[in-house]
Design a protein around this motif. Structure first.
Motif, PDB file in Angstrom:
ATOM      1  N   ALA A 224      -9.757  -1.281   2.083  1.00  0.00           N
ATOM      2  CA  ALA A 224      -8.764  -2.354   2.099  1.00  0.00           C
ATOM      3  C   ALA A 224      -7.362  -1.784   2.196  1.00  0.00           C
ATOM      4  O   ALA A 224      -7.144  -0.571   2.068  1.00  0.00           O
ATOM      5  CB  ALA A 224      -8.892  -3.199   0.825  1.00  0.00           C
ATOM      6  N   VAL A 225      -6.413  -2.695   2.410  1.00  0.00           N
ATOM      7  CA  VAL A 225      -4.983  -2.388   2.378  1.00  0.00           C
ATOM      8  C   VAL A 225      -4.425  -3.017   1.107  1.00  0.00           C
ATOM      9  O   VAL A 225      -4.840  -4.121   0.722  1.00  0.00           O
ATOM     10  CB  VAL A 225      -4.275  -2.944   3.629  1.00  0.00           C
ATOM     11  N   GLY A 226      -3.497  -2.335   0.434  1.00  0.00           N
ATOM     12  CA  GLY A 226      -2.930  -2.857  -0.796  1.00  0.00           C
ATOM     13  C   GLY A 226      -1.444  -3.093  -0.694  1.00  0.00           C
ATOM     14  O   GLY A 226      -0.780  -2.608   0.234  1.00  0.00           O
ATOM     15  N   ALA A 227      -0.910  -3.827  -1.663  1.00  0.00           N
ATOM     16  CA  ALA A 227       0.536  -4.059  -1.777  1.00  0.00           C
ATOM     17  C   ALA A 227       0.938  -3.714  -3.199  1.00  0.00           C
ATOM     18  O   ALA A 227       0.458  -4.337  -4.147  1.00  0.00           O
ATOM     19  CB  ALA A 227       0.876  -5.511  -1.461  1.00  0.00           C
ATOM     20  N   ILE A 228       1.812  -2.702  -3.345  1.00  0.00           N
ATOM     21  CA  ILE A 228       2.235  -2.264  -4.667  1.00  0.00           C
ATOM     22  C   ILE A 228       3.712  -1.862  -4.640  1.00  0.00           C
ATOM     23  O   ILE A 228       4.339  -1.863  -3.578  1.00  0.00           O
ATOM     24  CB  ILE A 228       1.400  -1.055  -5.163  1.00  0.00           C
ATOM     25  N   GLY A 229       4.236  -1.488  -5.779  1.00  0.00           N
ATOM     26  CA  GLY A 229       5.585  -0.957  -5.830  1.00  0.00           C
ATOM     27  C   GLY A 229       5.586   0.504  -5.411  1.00  0.00           C
ATOM     28  O   GLY A 229       4.636   1.244  -5.676  1.00  0.00           O
ATOM     29  N   GLN A 230       6.647   0.931  -4.756  1.00  0.00           N
ATOM     30  CA  GLN A 230       6.725   2.312  -4.271  1.00  0.00           C
ATOM     31  C   GLN A 230       6.605   3.328  -5.404  1.00  0.00           C
ATOM     32  O   GLN A 230       6.083   4.428  -5.215  1.00  0.00           O
ATOM     33  CB  GLN A 230       8.032   2.516  -3.511  1.00  0.00           C
ATOM     34  N   ILE A 231       7.071   2.958  -6.593  1.00  0.00           N
ATOM     35  CA  ILE A 231       7.001   3.863  -7.732  1.00  0.00           C
ATOM     36  C   ILE A 231       5.567   4.204  -8.117  1.00  0.00           C
ATOM     37  O   ILE A 231       5.302   5.214  -8.766  1.00  0.00           O
ATOM     38  CB  ILE A 231       7.748   3.235  -8.936  1.00  0.00           C
ATOM     39  N   SER A 232       4.621   3.362  -7.689  1.00  0.00           N
ATOM     40  CA  SER A 232       3.221   3.548  -8.079  1.00  0.00           C
ATOM     41  C   SER A 232       2.377   4.234  -7.008  1.00  0.00           C
ATOM     42  O   SER A 232       1.176   4.412  -7.194  1.00  0.00           O
ATOM     43  CB  SER A 232       2.595   2.180  -8.408  1.00  0.00           C
ATOM     44  N   VAL A 233       2.995   4.616  -5.898  1.00  0.00           N
ATOM     45  CA  VAL A 233       2.236   5.251  -4.810  1.00  0.00           C
ATOM     46  C   VAL A 233       1.765   6.628  -5.257  1.00  0.00           C
ATOM     47  O   VAL A 233       2.540   7.443  -5.754  1.00  0.00           O
ATOM     48  CB  VAL A 233       3.100   5.371  -3.534  1.00  0.00           C
ATOM     49  N   SER A 234       0.479   6.885  -5.078  1.00  0.00           N
ATOM     50  CA  SER A 234      -0.111   8.166  -5.462  1.00  0.00           C
ATOM     51  C   SER A 234      -0.464   8.980  -4.222  1.00  0.00           C
ATOM     52  O   SER A 234      -0.392   8.493  -3.086  1.00  0.00           O
ATOM     53  CB  SER A 234      -1.358   7.934  -6.320  1.00  0.00           C
ATOM     54  N   GLY A 235      -0.898  10.208  -4.442  1.00  0.00           N
ATOM     55  CA  GLY A 235      -1.147  11.121  -3.332  1.00  0.00           C
ATOM     56  C   GLY A 235      -2.393  10.812  -2.523  1.00  0.00           C
ATOM     57  O   GLY A 235      -2.567  11.353  -1.427  1.00  0.00           O
ATOM     58  N   ASP A 236      -3.263   9.954  -3.024  1.00  0.00           N
ATOM     59  CA  ASP A 236      -4.501   9.660  -2.294  1.00  0.00           C
ATOM     60  C   ASP A 236      -4.364   8.480  -1.341  1.00  0.00           C
ATOM     61  O   ASP A 236      -5.328   8.083  -0.689  1.00  0.00           O
ATOM     62  CB  ASP A 236      -5.655   9.407  -3.275  1.00  0.00           C
ATOM     63  N   VAL A 237      -3.147   7.900  -1.253  1.00  0.00           N
ATOM     64  CA  VAL A 237      -2.906   6.801  -0.310  1.00  0.00           C
ATOM     65  C   VAL A 237      -1.621   7.092   0.453  1.00  0.00           C
ATOM     66  O   VAL A 237      -0.837   7.965   0.080  1.00  0.00           O
ATOM     67  CB  VAL A 237      -2.792   5.447  -1.042  1.00  0.00           C
ATOM     68  N   THR A 238      -1.407   6.330   1.502  1.00  0.00           N
ATOM     69  CA  THR A 238      -0.201   6.514   2.313  1.00  0.00           C
ATOM     70  C   THR A 238       0.483   5.177   2.521  1.00  0.00           C
ATOM     71  O   THR A 238      -0.168   4.113   2.483  1.00  0.00           O
ATOM     72  CB  THR A 238      -0.558   7.135   3.678  1.00  0.00           C
TER      73      THR A 238
END
Length: 274
Positions: A224-238
């Motif tokens: 799937a594609v997600g929608a989150i805050g940039q502060i929560s972006v981790s290294g396993d997603v882009t």
């Protein structure tokens, strides 16, 4: 050999007189003399001897002086350290799971810097639950997304909404984009659906998650594609730049009616300049 007797003994070594030593520790001379006699009896040695009209330390007294200074200093340091725990209250801090990786450590670092003996209980729940717990007195403070059109809480930082996918996920040439979003109370949940609907981008809600770990796992797996805050972006997603932009939010610290003493000491300005 109690600590009070050792302090009295050291008062004599500083003044050279029972009379002056008794005044220094606010005792009568007779009480001081009785205390020193008891100390000699306890140790079974003579600590003082006459030298003309003066009273001086014996060899045993001189030896005790060295050890007494060590003991009294150690005692004082120990009492000071232990008293730091007096009236200690653990800080019950709520933090949504998606802020645990990047924001929570910065805040706890600031608290720890001003109070090394602090004790913090962290509760990872969605913002809506943390607000309820704060109102009910179950927690002392909560890191949450600020409500729209409000000035609530202590401002920590701004966060930008972004779309995320697995690094090799092909978002194009799909009849419908599968979404993994937070629960409906999340601002990015409503914004993602509203934005895609307005732009007439086909989508379907594959999963509605109440933790960021569940959402990221589905996204990282290419489901799937997600929608989150940039502060929560981790290294396993882009971050995906080809979808319509998402709104910004303010992240704030809400405190209970009775502000916890720890939070009175902490400066949370410029939290990301650490």
């Amino acid at each position: 050999m109690d600590i009070d007797s050792l302090r009295s003994f050291l008062a004599f070594t500083e003044t050279g007189s029972f009379t002056r030593a008794a005044k220094q520790i606010n005792r009568t001379q007779s009480a001081f003399s009785a205390q020193m006699k008891k100390l000699e009896e306890e140790l079974s040695v003579k600590l003082f001897e006459k030298h003309g009209r003066n009273l001086i330390l014996t060899e045993a007294g001189t030896s005790l002086r060295v050890e007494a200074e060590k003991i009294v200093t150690l005692h004082g340091n120990t009492v000071t350290k232990i008293k730091r725990y007096q009236d200690k209250q653990p800080l019950r801090l709520g933090c949504p799971e998606d802020y645990n990786d990047n924001l929570l450590p910065l805040i706890i670092e600031r608290i720890y810097a001003v109070e090394p003996t602090c004790s913090i209980q962290v509760f990872s729940r969605p913002s809506i639950i943390l607000r309820e717990w704060l109102d009910e007195g179950k927690i002392d403070a909560a890191i949450v997304t600020r409500s729209p059109n409000s000035e609530e809480g202590y401002w920590l930082c701004a966060d930008k909404g972004v779309w995320i996918s697995s690094p090799d996920y092909d978002i194009h040439n799909r009849p419908s984009i599968p979404l993994a979003l937070f629960q409906k109370d999340c601002k990015y949940h409503a914004a993602a659906i509203e934005t895609l609907s307005k732009k007439k981008v086909p989508y379907h809600l594959l999963a509605c998650c109440d933790t960021s770990s569940a959402q990221r796992a589905l996204v990282a797996a290419g489901l799937a594609v997600g929608a989150i805050g940039q502060i929560s972006v981790s290294g396993d997603v882009t971050v995906v730049d080809s979808l319509p932009p998402l709104p910004n939010v303010d992240i704030v610290l809400l405190c209970g009616v009775d502000k916890h003493p720890l939070l009175e000491k902490v400066n949370l300005d410029n939290i990301f300049d650490t």
